[in-house]
Write an enzyme that holds these catalytic residues in place. Structure first.
Site, PDB file in Angstrom:
ATOM      1  N   CYS A 147       1.486  -0.745   0.604  1.00  0.00           N
ATOM      2  CA  CYS A 147      -0.618  -0.193  -0.134  1.00  0.00           C
ATOM      3  C   CYS A 147       1.112   1.305   0.115  1.00  0.00           C
ATOM      4  O   CYS A 147       2.605   1.130   0.729  1.00  0.00           O
ATOM      5  CB  CYS A 147      -0.944   0.072   1.122  1.00  0.00           C
ATOM      6  SG  CYS A 147      -1.805  -1.754   1.695  1.00  0.00           S
ATOM      7  N   GLY A 181      -0.166   0.795  -5.127  1.00  0.00           N
ATOM      8  CA  GLY A 181      -1.737   0.030  -5.160  1.00  0.00           C
ATOM      9  C   GLY A 181      -2.706   0.434  -5.489  1.00  0.00           C
ATOM     10  O   GLY A 181      -2.779   1.902  -6.041  1.00  0.00           O
ATOM     11  N   ASN A 200       0.137   1.272   6.110  1.00  0.00           N
ATOM     12  CA  ASN A 200       1.248   0.552   5.328  1.00  0.00           C
ATOM     13  C   ASN A 200       2.106  -0.865   5.331  1.00  0.00           C
ATOM     14  O   ASN A 200       2.413  -0.580   6.873  1.00  0.00           O
ATOM     15  CB  ASN A 200       2.339   0.863   4.342  1.00  0.00           C
ATOM     16  CG  ASN A 200       3.213   0.321   3.107  1.00  0.00           C
ATOM     17  OD1 ASN A 200       3.679   0.681   2.786  1.00  0.00           O
ATOM     18  ND2 ASN A 200       2.022  -0.789   2.699  1.00  0.00           N
ATOM     19  N   GLY A 201       1.860  -2.319   5.091  1.00  0.00           N
ATOM     20  CA  GLY A 201       2.223  -3.146   5.733  1.00  0.00           C
ATOM     21  C   GLY A 201       1.588  -4.020   6.317  1.00  0.00           C
ATOM     22  O   GLY A 201       0.814  -4.459   5.954  1.00  0.00           O
ATOM     23  N   TYR A 231      12.385  -3.601  -6.130  1.00  0.00           N
ATOM     24  CA  TYR A 231      11.255  -3.705  -6.954  1.00  0.00           C
ATOM     25  C   TYR A 231       9.912  -2.486  -6.939  1.00  0.00           C
ATOM     26  O   TYR A 231       9.641  -1.708  -7.817  1.00  0.00           O
ATOM     27  CB  TYR A 231      10.208  -4.925  -6.929  1.00  0.00           C
ATOM     28  CG  TYR A 231       8.810  -4.667  -7.974  1.00  0.00           C
ATOM     29  CD1 TYR A 231       8.945  -4.839  -9.526  1.00  0.00           C
ATOM     30  CD2 TYR A 231       7.677  -4.922  -7.473  1.00  0.00           C
ATOM     31  CE1 TYR A 231       7.737  -4.213  -9.880  1.00  0.00           C
ATOM     32  CE2 TYR A 231       6.524  -4.711  -7.948  1.00  0.00           C
ATOM     33  CZ  TYR A 231       6.756  -4.853  -9.623  1.00  0.00           C
ATOM     34  OH  TYR A 231       5.470  -4.862  -9.598  1.00  0.00           O
TER      35      TYR A 231
END
Ligand code: 5GP
Ligand code: MG
Length: 492
Positions: A14, A41, A130-131, A269
């Site tokens: 995210c 996301g 996020n996570g 990435y």
């Protein structure tokens, strides 16, 4: 029939964003900031805003451009808010239901009496995460036993519920108590009526940075979002650090000892090329990974090409180091984005075919080195090797700018099942045969670590080693069992 993105290899986590700025249009800034984080996301997007009296929220499915139309933006902007909180997300398995999308919001008007006569601090809260938290089942059961009602199935809601439970007076104190109860990966941005808060877990798994925008401030997953809004990167939020922004300014504090082990795959990435994470520019890191790859895995050939876009910086580095020309051998169709069709190998292959087309006049009769940042299932590379051969390439040598991807991520990247990771089924020679390449070479783990901060920084390498910086729940259980058995031995 549930809609599942065909791109179900790794769902990239995210992106979170927070803006605190009086006198600026934080709604449009937030909206544009989410565009800058769209790569993190693409299944839902949302914005929560506050003008000091309550929180208003809009979220929707799909890309930012699909989730919002001008009337959504106008309705939020009409409130004249000075705080905006944003989130883009990939859903986990199955339908990407809106309840699980973020920011999560709690109106706060039915917070419990705390038994000591002090009412729960009845302020509204919104949160973007996020996570991925780990080992939350027990805590979830505990909260449920205390009567907590879950509105979502997401782990992120646990933080909100805990926070509400502890929130009697001071937000910061309550947050510290809540965070003490959770483990895993969390880069959080949350807000009340008049505070914007950023938090990064003690390991700093996911990035989070702070920027200035005029007299205001931005918190964002990546510095590229700060730059895109015309702001200026100030610094990263440190692992174990909390940043509270209100009308009196920015207040830093540490809520836990830092045990840095940030995600190395962000550099390989995930992150945007133009972001700076923990002081390291992502593009430069990728070019350096490519250079190192050329040193470790040289091969005689005519041309270097990349799998655009994510493989391009590494290909540029590889070409420069091996003194070969870097050329555009594959044309990428950038409009083949999210394709909501049934997943499956056949459609996955069709999608790769639609996405990348070789340029025959560039590759015909040439010995090609093709660089990608990573091989996950191997679908992409297998197809590309065969289409390059069809386009006339005389040899195809594959080089990958990270080590074999062998284990799932538990800290925010939704990995395919272990059996689908090609490197868990084959060794390098087996993968070479499977993708049909003349040769295949991966960057070594040591090489990767050397390139990234000269081996001086600690990273989470879980996807490349299967070893994680935070014990997983089953490891903890095994540990507890062992301890019990040892104890048994002593007693016996
Ligand atoms: P494969 O076809 O081997 O499963 O996937 C490899 C390709 O997927 C590479 O081009 C790599 O850049 C890309 N990739 C790596 N991680 C992710 C991810 O989390 N999401 C998406 N959509 N692509 C990824
Ligand atoms: Mg790629």
């Amino acid at each position: 029939m549930p809609h599942v993105a065909v791109d179900d290899k790794l769902r990239e986590e995210c992106g979170v964003l927070g803006i605190f700025a009086r006198g600026l249009d934080v709604v449009r800034l937030g909206y544009f900031g989410l565009f800058a984080l769209q790569h993190r996301g693409q299944e839902s997007a949302g914005l929560a805003v506050s003008a000091g009296e309550g929180i208003a929220l809009h979220k929707g499915r799909g890309l930012v451009s699909e989730a919002f139309n001008e009337s959504h933006i106008a309705a939020l902007a009409a409130l004249n808010p000075h705080i905006a909180l944003g989130h883009v997300r990939y859903s986990t398995a199955g339908p990407s239901d809106l309840d699980n999308s973020q920011p999560l919001y709690d109106r706060g008007d039915n917070s419990p009496d705390h038994g000591d006569g002090s009412p729960g601090r009845s302020i509204p809260l919104a949160l973007a995460h996020n996570g991925n938290l780990i080992g939350m089942e027990r805590l979830k059961a505990e909260l449920a036993a205390q009567g907590a009602v879950f509105g979502t199935t997401s782990d992120s809601e646990m933080i909100l519920l805990l926070l509400r439970q502890y929130l009697t007076n001071d937000l910061k104190e309550a947050l510290i108590m809540a965070l003490n109860k959770v483990r895993g990966a969390y880069s959080l941005v949350l807000c009340t009526n008049n505070e914007l808060v950023g938090v990064r877990d003690p390991q700093g798994f996911r990035p989070l940075c702070l920027g200035r925008l005029g007299d205001g401030y931005i918190l964002a997953s990546e510095s590229a979002a700060i730059e895109a809004l015309g702001g200026e990167l100030w610094r990263d939020v440190e692992p174990g650090e909390m940043v509270v922004i209100d009308d009196t300014g920015v207040h830093f504090s540490r809520f836990a000892e830092a045990k840095p082990s940030s995600c190395i795959f962000e550099y390989v990435y995930f992150a945007r090329n133009d972001s700076i994470i923990d002081g390291q520019n992502v593009y430069e890191a990728r070019v350096a990974l490519g250079r190192r790859l050329a040193e470790e895995q040289p091969v005689i050939a005519d041309l270097v090409i990349s799998v655009p876009d994510s493989g391009t910086p590494a290909a540029i580095g590889y070409a420069a180091c091996s003194k070969l020309p870097y050329v555009e051998g594959l044309v990428k169709n950038r409009y083949v984005g999210r394709t909501f069709i049934q997943p499956g190998q056949a459609l996955r292959e069709l999608k790769v075919r639609l996405k990348f087309t070789p340029n025959p006049s560039v590759v015909r009769g040439k010995r090609i080195i093709i660089i990608d940042d990573s091989i996950v299932r191997g679908t992409t590379m297998k197809l590309l090797v065969s289409t390059l051969r069809q386009a006339g390439a005389s040899e195809v040598h594959v080089r990958v700018s990270c080590p074999p991807y062998i284990a799932p991520c538990h800290f925010g990247i939704d990995t395919p099942s272990t059996g689908e990771l090609v490197a868990t089924r084959y060794d390098t020679e087996g993968i070479r045969r499977m993708i049909g390449a003349d040769s295949l070479g991966y960057l070594s783990k040591e090489g990767m670590l050397k390139v990234l901060a000269g081996g001086q920084r600690q990273f989470c390498l879980g996807c490349f080693t299967g070893e994680y910086p935070v014990p997983l729940p089953h490891e903890e259980r095994a540990e507890a069992r062992r301890a019990e058995e040892d104890w048994g031995d002593v007693r016996g």
